[in-house]
Design a protein around this motif. Structure first.
Motif: not given
Length: 153
Positions: A24-27, A48-52, A118-128
């Motif tokens: 892990s990195v920063d938890g 998690i970032s801005n609920q994404e 690279f970076t990307t976000c999945a807006p409709k995904a849930q972390f678990d």
């Protein structure tokens, strides 16, 4: 003869063991994979970032061109718990960075090494619900097979 076999086994085990990095990195959990005999490696941090659910991906390559280490050469999908694939856009980190690296001189010859983030976000995904990522090259000098499969347990 048995001492030689034991030493040989220990040498083989030591050569097979390699450090993959932190769990892990920063938890936030980290996933790893490699292909082409370790010449292409990737790690991803899930956060998690801005609920994404967002992914910070580090790509490390050997003997590829700088264009092949760019984000535009890769497709990305996140995999849910039901093994469904969901395509994601892949972008350079902000601010954008070009692949870093170049020629490396070693005792056995010269080769190129490039890394990129690279970076990307999945807006409709849930972390678990995010089980893993699949990072697939569009073009590489190696057999592509199924690409890189980065899984979180």
């Amino acid at each position: 003869m048995t001492k030689i076999m034991m030493v040989l086994c220990l040498v083989i085990l030591a050569s097979c063991a390699h450090k993959r990095g932190p769990a892990s990195v920063d938890g936030n959990p980290v996933a790893y994979d490699s292909m082409a005999l370790g010449n292409v490696k990737a790690s991803a941090v899930k956060r998690i970032s801005n609920q994404e659910v967002c992914f910070d991906i580090k790509l490390e390559t050997k003997d590829v061109s700088p264009d092949q280490a760019k984000a535009s050469n890769w497709t990305l999908a996140w995999v849910d718990q039901q093994n469904q694939y969901h395509l994601l856009p892949v972008t350079q980190r902000d601010p954008a960075s070009a692949p870093q690296g170049g020629a490396v001189v070693a005792p056995y010859g010269t080769y190129t090494e490039y890394s990129n983030d690279f970076t990307t976000c999945a807006p409709k995904a849930q972390f678990d619900n995010v089980k893993g990522l699949v990072l697939t090259p569009k073009e590489l000098p190696y057999a592509k097979k199924d690409g890189l499969k980065l899984n979180w347990n």
